[in-house]
Design an enzyme around this catalytic site. Structure first.
Site, PDB file in Angstrom:
ATOM      1  N   PRO A  42      41.271  32.393  38.037  1.00  0.00           N
ATOM      2  CA  PRO A  42      40.095  33.124  37.559  1.00  0.00           C
ATOM      3  C   PRO A  42      40.200  33.694  36.149  1.00  0.00           C
ATOM      4  O   PRO A  42      39.293  33.498  35.341  1.00  0.00           O
ATOM      5  CB  PRO A  42      39.930  34.228  38.611  1.00  0.00           C
TER       6      PRO A  42
ATOM      7  N   GLY B 258      33.466  36.771  39.439  1.00  0.00           N
ATOM      8  CA  GLY B 258      34.717  36.045  39.612  1.00  0.00           C
ATOM      9  C   GLY B 258      35.543  35.995  38.354  1.00  0.00           C
ATOM     10  O   GLY B 258      36.279  36.929  38.022  1.00  0.00           O
ATOM     11  N   CYS B 259      35.432  34.901  37.619  1.00  0.00           N
ATOM     12  CA  CYS B 259      36.297  34.688  36.456  1.00  0.00           C
ATOM     13  C   CYS B 259      36.003  35.650  35.314  1.00  0.00           C
ATOM     14  O   CYS B 259      36.915  36.033  34.579  1.00  0.00           O
ATOM     15  CB  CYS B 259      36.191  33.235  35.992  1.00  0.00           C
ATOM     16  N   VAL B 260      34.753  36.056  35.170  1.00  0.00           N
ATOM     17  CA  VAL B 260      34.431  37.041  34.131  1.00  0.00           C
ATOM     18  C   VAL B 260      35.065  38.380  34.472  1.00  0.00           C
ATOM     19  O   VAL B 260      35.726  39.003  33.641  1.00  0.00           O
ATOM     20  CB  VAL B 260      32.903  37.169  33.952  1.00  0.00           C
TER      21      VAL B 260
ATOM     22  N   THR C  42      38.799  38.341  33.969  1.00  0.00           N
ATOM     23  CA  THR C  42      39.135  38.366  32.549  1.00  0.00           C
ATOM     24  C   THR C  42      38.967  39.770  31.971  1.00  0.00           C
ATOM     25  O   THR C  42      39.798  40.231  31.173  1.00  0.00           O
ATOM     26  CB  THR C  42      38.258  37.356  31.790  1.00  0.00           C
TER      27      THR C  42
END
Length: 218
Positions: free
Chosen positions: A125, A154-156, A159
């Site tokens: 992610p 999720g990935c945002v 990060t």
């Protein structure tokens, strides 16, 4: 303008979200997974309206960043055709087996891509996990990141949390991130705004990048 927490927000009353994270002098723009797997409606995961809006907003921000000499880092998720590096992803999302390194689904959407951008492939992610992103940001002297892309929940989000953990001032333009549904999008933006980042807008980020171009020497 930053996101405003509602006055009856239970986190706010218990001490969360008490100040604003001010951007620094050396930003970079991070574009998370705006690849055809998520932007092209012909793929099962693609075509969510909020992701389409994120593409449009991000395209504006990255144009402003390039004009200001601010680095743009792009990432996509992609795996080997034999699936040997995909880990547990297919348990919940078996369709990701189709997002192989040489497939169309692993390509950055042309609306946000430029040959001068730095592209890093990730497997997990966070943009930071298993990539040289932190080293590249450190080498460039960056103190601030603008996080764009998908999926917000999720990935945002992963990060954003890692950027905060590495001591980077983190801006999240709300109209430059997207998700499959509005509930996860809005809930996660509220939560990261309480804790880790400053949720703002494409217009505010573009104004900030303009100030960087005018005020900060190369």
């Amino acid at each position: 303008m930053s996101l405003e927490l509602p006055p009856d927000d239970p986190w706010l009353s218990r001490g969360y979200g008490q100040g604003a994270i001010e951007p620094g002098e050396r930003p970079a723009v991070l574009v998370v997974d705006l690849q055809y797997a998520f932007t092209d409606p012909s793929f099962p995961l693609g075509g969510a309206p909020l992701v389409g809006r994120a593409v449009e907003g991000t395209a504006r921000v990255v144009r402003a960043a390039r004009g200001a000499g601010v680095p743009v880092f792009q990432t996509v998720v992609a795996w080997r055709e034999d699936g040997s590096d995909i880990g547990l992803w297919p348990v919940k999302l078996p369709v990701l087996r189709q997002v192989t390194l040489d497939s169309r689904w692993a390509r950055v959407d042309e609306r946000v891509w430029d040959e001068g951008d730095v592209l890093l492939v990730k497997k997990w992610p966070s943009f930071f996990h298993g990539t040289p992103l932190l080293s590249l940001l450190t080498a460039a002297g960056c103190d601030t990141v603008v996080v764009t892309g998908c999926m917000t929940s999720g990935c945002v989000r992963a990060t954003i949390v890692d950027a905060f953990s590495y001591g980077l001032r983190t801006l999240v333009p709300e109209d430059c991130v997207g998700d499959q549904g509005r509930d996860g999008h809005e809930a996660n933006l509220l939560d990261v705004h309480r804790r880790y980042a400053e949720v703002t807008s494409a217009d505010e980020v573009i104004a900030y990048l303009g100030r960087v171009r005018e005020e900060v020497p190369a």
